[in-house]
Design a protein around this motif. Structure first.
Motif, PDB file in Angstrom:
ATOM      1  N   ILE A  81     -95.074  33.953 -20.169  1.00 28.55           N
ATOM      2  CA  ILE A  81     -94.683  34.211 -21.548  1.00 28.55           C
ATOM      3  C   ILE A  81     -94.468  35.697 -21.809  1.00 28.55           C
ATOM      4  CG2 ILE A  81     -96.983  34.431 -22.584  1.00 28.55           C
ATOM      5  CD1 ILE A  81     -94.037  32.363 -23.996  1.00 28.55           C
ATOM      6  N   LEU A  82     -95.253  36.576 -21.177  1.00 27.78           N
ATOM      7  CA  LEU A  82     -95.059  38.013 -21.399  1.00 27.78           C
ATOM      8  C   LEU A  82     -93.731  38.482 -20.809  1.00 27.78           C
ATOM      9  CD1 LEU A  82     -98.629  39.470 -20.803  1.00 27.78           C
ATOM     10  CD2 LEU A  82     -97.401  39.233 -22.967  1.00 27.78           C
ATOM     11  N   LYS A  83     -93.360  37.917 -19.687  1.00 29.24           N
ATOM     12  CA  LYS A  83     -92.053  38.274 -19.111  1.00 29.24           C
ATOM     13  C   LYS A  83     -90.924  37.783 -19.996  1.00 29.24           C
ATOM     14  CE  LYS A  83     -89.446  37.970 -14.753  1.00 29.24           C
ATOM     15  NZ  LYS A  83     -88.615  39.104 -15.116  1.00 29.24           N
ATOM     16  N   LEU A  84     -91.086  36.597 -20.572  1.00 26.87           N
ATOM     17  CA  LEU A  84     -90.064  36.075 -21.472  1.00 26.87           C
ATOM     18  C   LEU A  84     -89.947  36.938 -22.727  1.00 26.87           C
ATOM     19  CD1 LEU A  84     -88.008  33.814 -21.919  1.00 26.87           C
ATOM     20  CD2 LEU A  84     -89.833  32.464 -22.977  1.00 26.87           C
ATOM     21  N   VAL A  85     -91.061  37.412 -23.241  1.00 25.28           N
ATOM     22  CA  VAL A  85     -91.023  38.325 -24.392  1.00 25.28           C
ATOM     23  C   VAL A  85     -90.213  39.571 -24.055  1.00 25.28           C
ATOM     24  CG1 VAL A  85     -92.429  39.878 -25.806  1.00 25.28           C
ATOM     25  CG2 VAL A  85     -93.155  37.528 -25.465  1.00 25.28           C
ATOM     26  N   ARG A  86     -90.491  40.163 -22.902  1.00 24.98           N
ATOM     27  CA  ARG A  86     -89.788  41.397 -22.521  1.00 24.98           C
ATOM     28  C   ARG A  86     -88.298  41.142 -22.293  1.00 24.98           C
ATOM     29  NH1 ARG A  86     -93.360  44.651 -24.621  1.00 24.98           N
ATOM     30  NH2 ARG A  86     -95.315  44.834 -23.464  1.00 24.98           N
ATOM     31  N   GLU A  87     -87.975  40.068 -21.594  1.00 20.62           N
ATOM     32  CA  GLU A  87     -86.574  39.769 -21.297  1.00 20.62           C
ATOM     33  C   GLU A  87     -85.776  39.542 -22.582  1.00 20.62           C
ATOM     34  OE1 GLU A  87     -86.990  37.535 -16.966  1.00 20.62           O
ATOM     35  OE2 GLU A  87     -87.319  36.423 -18.823  1.00 20.62           O
ATOM     36  N   THR A  88     -86.330  38.733 -23.479  1.00 23.16           N
ATOM     37  CA  THR A  88     -85.582  38.400 -24.685  1.00 23.16           C
ATOM     38  C   THR A  88     -85.420  39.604 -25.607  1.00 23.16           C
ATOM     39  OG1 THR A  88     -87.662  37.557 -25.626  1.00 23.16           O
ATOM     40  CG2 THR A  88     -86.156  35.956 -24.672  1.00 23.16           C
ATOM     41  N   ALA A  89     -86.482  40.367 -25.786  1.00 24.44           N
ATOM     42  CA  ALA A  89     -86.386  41.540 -26.655  1.00 24.44           C
ATOM     43  C   ALA A  89     -85.402  42.557 -26.093  1.00 24.44           C
ATOM     44  CB  ALA A  89     -87.764  42.170 -26.836  1.00 24.44           C
ATOM     45  N   THR A  90     -85.429  42.747 -24.780  1.00 23.72           N
ATOM     46  CA  THR A  90     -84.522  43.716 -24.155  1.00 23.72           C
ATOM     47  C   THR A  90     -83.074  43.252 -24.246  1.00 23.72           C
ATOM     48  OG1 THR A  90     -86.272  44.407 -22.622  1.00 23.72           O
ATOM     49  CG2 THR A  90     -84.007  44.973 -22.038  1.00 23.72           C
ATOM     50  N   LEU A  91     -82.827  41.965 -23.949  1.00 18.82           N
ATOM     51  CA  LEU A  91     -81.460  41.452 -24.015  1.00 18.82           C
ATOM     52  C   LEU A  91     -80.935  41.468 -25.443  1.00 18.82           C
ATOM     53  CD1 LEU A  91     -79.005  40.234 -22.661  1.00 18.82           C
ATOM     54  CD2 LEU A  91     -80.115  37.987 -22.770  1.00 18.82           C
ATOM     55  N   ASP A  92     -81.791  41.168 -26.412  1.00 18.56           N
ATOM     56  CA  ASP A  92     -81.349  41.202 -27.797  1.00 18.56           C
ATOM     57  C   ASP A  92     -80.990  42.616 -28.224  1.00 18.56           C
ATOM     58  OD1 ASP A  92     -80.889  39.554 -30.161  1.00 18.56           O
ATOM     59  OD2 ASP A  92     -82.457  40.769 -31.085  1.00 18.56           O
ATOM     60  N   ARG A  93     -81.761  43.579 -27.767  1.00 21.44           N
ATOM     61  CA  ARG A  93     -81.443  44.975 -28.089  1.00 21.44           C
ATOM     62  C   ARG A  93     -80.147  45.403 -27.403  1.00 21.44           C
ATOM     63  NH1 ARG A  93     -85.177  50.391 -27.052  1.00 21.44           N
ATOM     64  NH2 ARG A  93     -83.939  51.787 -28.353  1.00 21.44           N
ATOM     65  N   LEU A  94     -79.984  45.045 -26.126  1.00 17.19           N
ATOM     66  CA  LEU A  94     -78.768  45.394 -25.400  1.00 17.19           C
ATOM     67  C   LEU A  94     -77.537  44.799 -26.071  1.00 17.19           C
ATOM     68  CD1 LEU A  94     -77.323  46.560 -22.863  1.00 17.19           C
ATOM     69  CD2 LEU A  94     -77.851  44.390 -21.716  1.00 17.19           C
ATOM     70  N   SER A  95     -77.651  43.571 -26.555  1.00 15.72           N
ATOM     71  CA  SER A  95     -76.504  42.892 -27.176  1.00 15.72           C
ATOM     72  C   SER A  95     -76.348  43.223 -28.657  1.00 15.72           C
ATOM     73  CB  SER A  95     -76.653  41.371 -27.011  1.00 15.72           C
ATOM     74  OG  SER A  95     -77.750  40.883 -27.766  1.00 15.72           O
ATOM     75  N   ARG A  96     -77.234  44.067 -29.178  1.00 12.59           N
ATOM     76  CA  ARG A  96     -77.233  44.440 -30.601  1.00 12.59           C
ATOM     77  C   ARG A  96     -77.361  43.213 -31.506  1.00 12.59           C
ATOM     78  NH1 ARG A  96     -73.745  47.849 -27.950  1.00 12.59           N
ATOM     79  NH2 ARG A  96     -74.196  50.096 -28.136  1.00 12.59           N
TER      80      ARG A  96
END
Length: 264
Positions: A81-96
């Motif tokens: 779950i912690l990896k999923l948190v990091r992946e999703t937050a990072t991808l959402d920021r990258l995609s604006r």
């Protein structure tokens, strides 16, 4: 109705550059989204190359500016779950702020659980999905989380950094048209019925309206044949048509559908 390309990053479609080319073409041709399967082993018979969905979605996000993107669907029980948190937050920021996160339980058709010694009992997977969503959304919110259940999290604060406010939209994939899976989706932002005709979509839409009091702000995404207008599904309440490709399809076949233009 919005229209998206929905494809497996398997076989020839596992080529990351091909997925970038498809994302760029979809944006230039007026399509609304690009969604990819999330698998580590193939649920389809045969030997297939498989690309990581998060890496190819990041590449697509970096080369586009408008289309919505996401995995459809990510099985929460087989993710840390912690990896999923990091992946999703990072991808959402990258995609604006363009990420839509599709979630589900997954199953063991491709031995994605049993091959690594994990229990694929559907009831256990359902509990892990519910607990995972609770923890995921709390961590996105910046809360300090302690959770002891099927999922264990001990005194963790993620301090995520995503672009979405109040949070990344959550859609839920399900083969069911009633019961707990639909009720779970109704508490969030969307549902992706994996099977069913327009009458089943209408049944889901009616249930969602009863549970929420309104379907405003809620998406119903349905799989359709590539290039069709999906008018029957739209009349039943669907808001997204996911033009679905399959392992064995080639990048040029996907590009041909995209360049023919967004339906509707």
């Amino acid at each position: 109705m919005r229209h998206a390309i929905f494809m497996p990053p398997l076989g020839e479609l596992a080529d990351p550059q091909a997925i970038v080319d498809i994302a760029i073409a979809a944006e230039e041709s007026g399509w609304d989204g690009l969604f990819v399967w999330d698998h580590v082993l193939s649920p389809i018979d045969g030997q297939w190359e498989i690309a990581d969905p998060w890496i190819v979605l990041a590449a697509a996000a970096a080369n586009t500016s408008r289309i919505r993107l996401g995995p459809m669907v990510t099985p929460v029980p087989r993710r840390r779950i912690l990896k999923l948190v990091r992946e999703t937050a990072t991808l959402d920021r990258l995609s604006r702020g363009r990420l839509i996160l599709g979630l589900g339980t997954g199953d063991d058709r491709g031995r994605e659980y049993s091959a690594v010694g994990e229990n694929a009992d559907p009831r256990r997977l359902g509990r892990l999905l519910d607990e995972g969503v609770e923890v995921l959304t709390a961590l996105w919110a910046g809360d300090t989380v302690t959770h002891h259940g099927e999922l264990f999290v001990g005194d963790v604060r993620a301090v995520p950094d995503s672009a979405h406010q109040p949070r990344i939209p959550l859609w839920f994939g399900t083969a069911r048209h009633s019961g707990k899976p639909v009720e779970r989706a109704a508490r969030h932002d969307g549902i992706f019925p994996l099977t069913g005709d327009a009458s089943k979509v209408a049944q889901i839409a009616d249930t969602i309206e009863q549970l929420r009091g309104s379907r405003e702000g809620f998406d119903i995404a349905v799989k359709t044949k590539p290039g069709t207008d999906a008018a029957e599904f739209a009349a039943a309440g669907a808001t997204w048509a996911m033009h679905a490709f399959w392992p064995g399809d080639r990048p040029d076949q996907v590009l041909q559908v995209i360049k023919a233009g967004r339906p509707g």
